[in-house]
Design a protein around this motif. Structure first.
Motif, PDB file in Angstrom:
ATOM      1  N   MET A 132       0.990  -1.255  -0.034  1.00  0.00           N
ATOM      2  CA  MET A 132       0.018   0.073   0.051  1.00  0.00           C
ATOM      3  C   MET A 132       0.582   1.261   0.138  1.00  0.00           C
ATOM      4  SD  MET A 132      -3.324   0.580  -0.167  1.00  0.00           S
ATOM      5  CE  MET A 132      -4.531  -0.488   0.857  1.00  0.00           C
ATOM      6  N   VAL A 152      -1.070   2.860  -5.070  1.00  0.00           N
ATOM      7  CA  VAL A 152      -1.577   1.620  -4.690  1.00  0.00           C
ATOM      8  C   VAL A 152      -2.664   1.906  -3.775  1.00  0.00           C
ATOM      9  CG1 VAL A 152      -1.554  -0.551  -3.551  1.00  0.00           C
ATOM     10  CG2 VAL A 152       0.273   0.029  -5.135  1.00  0.00           C
ATOM     11  N   LYS A 153      -3.884   1.554  -4.166  1.00  0.00           N
ATOM     12  CA  LYS A 153      -5.032   1.675  -3.250  1.00  0.00           C
ATOM     13  C   LYS A 153      -5.681   0.417  -2.835  1.00  0.00           C
ATOM     14  CE  LYS A 153      -6.626   5.322  -3.073  1.00  0.00           C
ATOM     15  NZ  LYS A 153      -6.308   6.222  -2.149  1.00  0.00           N
ATOM     16  N   GLY A 154      -5.224  -0.763  -3.207  1.00  0.00           N
ATOM     17  CA  GLY A 154      -5.893  -1.929  -2.613  1.00  0.00           C
ATOM     18  C   GLY A 154      -4.805  -3.185  -2.880  1.00  0.00           C
ATOM     19  N   VAL A 155      -4.914  -4.016  -1.638  1.00  0.00           N
ATOM     20  CA  VAL A 155      -4.194  -5.290  -1.479  1.00  0.00           C
ATOM     21  C   VAL A 155      -4.793  -6.351  -1.158  1.00  0.00           C
ATOM     22  CG1 VAL A 155      -1.744  -6.188  -0.162  1.00  0.00           C
ATOM     23  CG2 VAL A 155      -2.111  -3.457  -0.520  1.00  0.00           C
ATOM     24  N   ALA A 170      -3.605  -3.132  -6.599  1.00  0.00           N
ATOM     25  CA  ALA A 170      -4.451  -2.153  -7.410  1.00  0.00           C
ATOM     26  C   ALA A 170      -3.671  -0.897  -7.528  1.00  0.00           C
ATOM     27  CB  ALA A 170      -6.000  -2.152  -6.859  1.00  0.00           C
ATOM     28  N   ILE A 171      -3.452  -0.433  -8.667  1.00  0.00           N
ATOM     29  CA  ILE A 171      -2.992   0.780  -8.776  1.00  0.00           C
ATOM     30  C   ILE A 171      -3.648   1.813  -9.702  1.00  0.00           C
ATOM     31  CG2 ILE A 171      -0.829   2.013  -9.817  1.00  0.00           C
ATOM     32  CD1 ILE A 171       0.465  -0.834  -9.770  1.00  0.00           C
ATOM     33  N   LYS A 172      -3.902   3.002  -8.890  1.00  0.00           N
ATOM     34  CA  LYS A 172      -4.837   4.063  -9.614  1.00  0.00           C
ATOM     35  C   LYS A 172      -4.292   4.744 -10.870  1.00  0.00           C
ATOM     36  CE  LYS A 172      -3.084   8.176  -7.063  1.00  0.00           C
ATOM     37  NZ  LYS A 172      -3.495   9.064  -5.901  1.00  0.00           N
TER      38      LYS A 172
END
Lengths: 372, 372, 372, 372
Positions: free
Chosen positions: C235, C240-243, C291-293
């Motif tokens: 994170m 990054v917004k999710g792991v 997840a990468i914004k």
């Protein structure tokens, strides 16, 4: 970060106040699989306990330790070991007259200014009573180090006020209330202390603490040198004002040709270094000395101010050690053990697969204590 | 954890070896918005620099610092400040004969045993050269503390070998190569050092370092007491073997009625505490003394062993300080500043909204240095 | 504490700004005796480097690393390894129009509010450029872990915007600019990115990173669980917004009878856990997804405010990655390696003499990636 | 370092085992002068407590907290706050059949391999029971944050197994055993859980937790970013396999022109960032979502191995939550509060005298939860 945790890998988190419900600590990071029981810890607590002779505070605390966690079937599991000691003999009344003033030399003033308020009962958090959990944690470290390396810790008084105490027989240390390494000066010490108590005053002290059977290689330069962490641990004991390693202040008048400990295949020829070279343990005995100031709480009247900043006079009539140094010996041992323990784990983390190129130099000629 | 970082909130991470390409440090946690330039740092580096008189090592290093990060338009941004000092005068040849042996009193042996190998060039990581980044970081702390609280740091030599140095005039400290607080003993000191150098030997030293204009309330009992962290910082300086705060070892023979500093509305009546009560700064001057052992690298032959454990004789012909204590004064100042800085931020974190109940007691009567 | 240090025992301290003189890091705690050279590090830096295809930022940085310390004769000495990367292609002019406004979705606003000022050149400290030193440090960790345990790290893209990327052939990852594990979708990806760039917009991405050959027993419950530290590391990567670990959000609709990985003497029968049980590595493959914004700096006009709080419109014309996720694969690998490395040393510290009661369950049936 | 301490400046050290004498924690670093009593803490403990409905474990623990230290006359003193919870309902017999086998999906196997032994009673240290001290510490943080900034924490379930839970009315959360933000689905949830329990199986869950009234500027890039520490705290909760901030995995298919939250003088126009920009809080609501795996301890038979590595079958008949996610809501709130608290103190340490250049953008238009 607020300062109640000691150590990086063998971590001791201390809690409690002198006159609160309980004191204790949580030890995190103890290796698993070591046999441990309350009895292992109680022994050292009893050596530090108040009320054991007329020369120390008459507060009567059993200091009975309870292990709350971290054991299964008598073995450490690697999870936190919580130790609890209930306070049983709090006479807050003793301190009624101190609520609004500051004892010279005591933490009253600085605690109050830092936090904006303070627990005045028996010194609150600043009480030497809070060394009990440290001693308890030290007992756990001692046990592991004895099993792992054969390391042993021993401390003794070398001076009480103006009275130097001769090192004659280490076996005597356990047999007198002064942690004196002789039997010949006990009467003299008792007389000295009786006079002091009668005068309503207190005195300073000096003691030595030594670790034998040290592993080589402990210490983390540049900033967490082994001797640096020892100095921190020692200076952090209540009332300590000076710390020496090996030759200590004596090194000022030494020449390099005299101070540097020569090496031979049979061992070092002296131990001015006190067991630490370049911030790393050399395998020689660790040799540490500390100076302990006289107790601040005395019956003699002293000038001070009150909470409004007005002049007043303070006298302390509670139960106090006239020489806090006397009970400091097991405390200093415990802290030295905690430093060694923490650095043993730190060394293993980074250098666990390093094979020391040479067997440690034999101990035969290490020039052991009593050096300082 | 491997020990190259100093401080908890104002963190200095030190890197480099005596004879590698460069040394330096990264400062993390500096408050934003402070004007800073290389000149602010260079001043203290120049005071520590080798080669400035015949009484210190003749290695010729400019110690020119470069700021690599953490500034924008001349102000600190709150991001890490990286400081770089290139090594320029490495004569590795000087040490060729030491590759396979261990100098008595030096870190050669312990480093080698700990890590399984060592960088022998100029002492590698154990070299006093690695104090330069510490001094650089200290200069940043000094600037912030001066602006925030008006705190000032000053150190001076009080003894070189058998020669005590009188405190006569603080203004003289900057005007002689010995950091002596007088002009009257300089000739005597020069003669002493010349004789020592001629003899191929080295000597110990003692120095004092003081902080004036201290804020009240710094220090984190139980284990990160202010004096404990000072002791660690001081004992961690290369070659230091003893540390005292305030009365230091002198407290052993003091009575409680003498040691405890009385308070009056006009200030404390003495400063035996050295500015710390219960591990918390009292607002009085911080007063610290340290003992520095004689340099281990000397021309006189000493017994040692080689890498195979066989007996040998060692002599050191490189460029060394015959009294490492001389250049230690700015180092001790820097470390004291780093401790004060770190604890100032730590105090602000927990107690940032505490209003000290009483204005700090006035400084007029603080019984300042030179106490010890 | 100011956040520029990663890890507890294998510590990486990062410094620098996008458009300052240099960026870099100091690694403290690397085990001694490992062969290391710039080439070991450069390989991963080159994988992360900008300007390698038309689909990433056209900034042209060689990212040439220099090792400043910590080596002697090609081996790590156990002392800090300082790594320096000079910035060479800073066009501050690119950002002139952004000095006084805040890009939506960018750190401009929050940095400025936190520190009271900010370095606006290229995002300053918030730039993804600062992942380069992390990647460099990760390369050192990867080398040690490969030698010690045979652990290997590999990451690949699983989605770019709306475009899912099939896992067909791991060997293809190195042969296309998208870190895609197939050769069949490259043309499609190129067309997608070209259209996006032309539109002046940016898109999100998703990637997987896996560690194979994991030792059993890493992780420190309760609070420093292995998966917790992995989540933090992931994170913490820019954007990054999710792991997810193992089954990740897919576990919400699983039953216990389905999720819990059954054990057999031949190995685990599945890997929904993703290699972590109770916060401790199980020896199965570590399986992580992030997840990468979409990049915040886009050419399309967006509403914002200026430094005085007045409404304004922002467009960014500098050199930017239209999908920052593309270059994130080597970064995620590096951070995963740093977590594993740090926990390997932490585990050794406390449990260095524990003999695991059972050999790790064979890898044959581990149900490896691509799980998520 | 052994992982039982959470936080850097507001430090919580957790101890205890599910079936040992007691569990608890020590909070070090709480600001002084805050009114605190057991009642402040008990409220949240009661929300997490087992045995409160038929849908959670039937273990009957009062979870009565005792404050052992850190208070004087009802106010925090700045010294450690020790919290003790005695275990009262330990039926070790429940677990007799699990001593020699490993439940699939459970920590049994990994603990045993890490430490060489384990406390099998009720999961020992790996039990979710150890979240109780965390919840207690979180209550202290919540109180301070509410007073200091008006920050409020609220969590709710968004999915149980395949059943999505609609967000209709936040006020309902406290009035049903599922932390559901509606009254309309409770019957449906009860039926779902009853069927699950009857089947002897368990299910996963998903929940949201939000902080409102956030200060601007919290978080320490590069490595201790605010969202990174949140991710660590959340992933460290027992059974969590995924964490999202703001848009979370939804950002993968967003465009930059859609994701980046536009700023206006009246506030942000959306909150895809979830309250964090560049690792620093923006003042918007913190919005976090987590995925919780199904309980590992189920009645259905599963394949496993025993301590000798031989195949066996495991069934668990003790008292367990069929959906651990249900009781996780107060736990997630507590951990979020601990992260905010710790970073509030960290921010104050470094930036305590920074005046934020602009008042935080008004909250009116923050695009608050329920976003994810």
């Amino acid at each position: 970060m607020a300062g109640s945790t000691f150590g990086e890998l063998f971590r001791v988190t201390n809690f409690g106040e002198s006159h609160g419900p309980a004191i204790g600590c949580v030890i995190d990071g103890c290796p698993p699989g070591m046999a441990l029981s309350e009895a292992d810890i109680q022994r050292d607590l009893d050596r530090r306990r108040p009320g054991t002779s007329r020369h120390v505070t008459q507060r009567n605390e059993a200091d009975r330790v309870e292990i709350l966690s971290g054991l299964y079937e008598g073995l450490t599991t690697g999870t936190p070991i919580a130790l609890l000691i209930r306070n049983t003999d709090q006479r807050s009344g003793d301190y009624g007259n101190l609520l609004d003033t500051f004892r010279p030399g005591h933490a009253d003033y600085s605690y109050w200014q830092k936090y904006g308020l303070r627990d005045p009962r028996g010194g609150g958090r600043a009480s030497a009573r809070l060394t009990a959990p440290t001693v308890a944690a030290g007992a756990v470290a001692k046990k592991w180090l004895a099993q792992q390396y054969g390391t042993r810790f021993v401390g003794w008084m070398t001076q009480v006020g103006e009275l130097a105490i001769r090192f004659e027989d280490e076996a005597q240390i356990a047999h007198n209330p002064f942690f004196a390494a002789n039997a010949s000066q006990i009467a003299e010490l008792e007389a000295y202390m009786d006079a002091l108590r009668k005068a309503g005053d207190s005195c300073g002290a000096r003691l030595s603490v030594v670790a034998r059977g040290m592993p080589v290689g402990l210490g983390e330069p540049l900033y967490d040198k082994f001797d640096a962490d020892i100095a921190k641990a020692m200076m952090g004991i209540n009332a300590v004002k000076g710390v020496e390693i090996g030759a200590g202040f004596g090194c000022v008048t030494q020449k390099g040709s005299q101070h540097g400990d020569e090496l031979t295949p049979q061992g070092f020829r002296s131990n001015h270094a006190g067991g630490v070279l370049g911030g790393i343990s050399s395998g020689q005995d660790l040799v540490v000395a500390i100076a302990i100031k006289p107790t601040s709480s005395i019956r003699l009247p002293r000038q001070s101010i009150d909470r409004d900043g007005r002049p007043t006079v303070v006298q302390t009539f509670g139960r106090h050690d006239p020489c806090v140094g006397i009970r400091a010996t097991p405390i200093a041992e415990a802290l030295l053990a905690l430093v060694v323990m923490d650095h043993a784990l730190r060394h293993r983390a980074q250098c666990g697969d390093v094979a020391a190129p040479l067997p440690p130099i034999a101990a035969s000629d290490r020039g052991s204590a009593p050096a300082p």
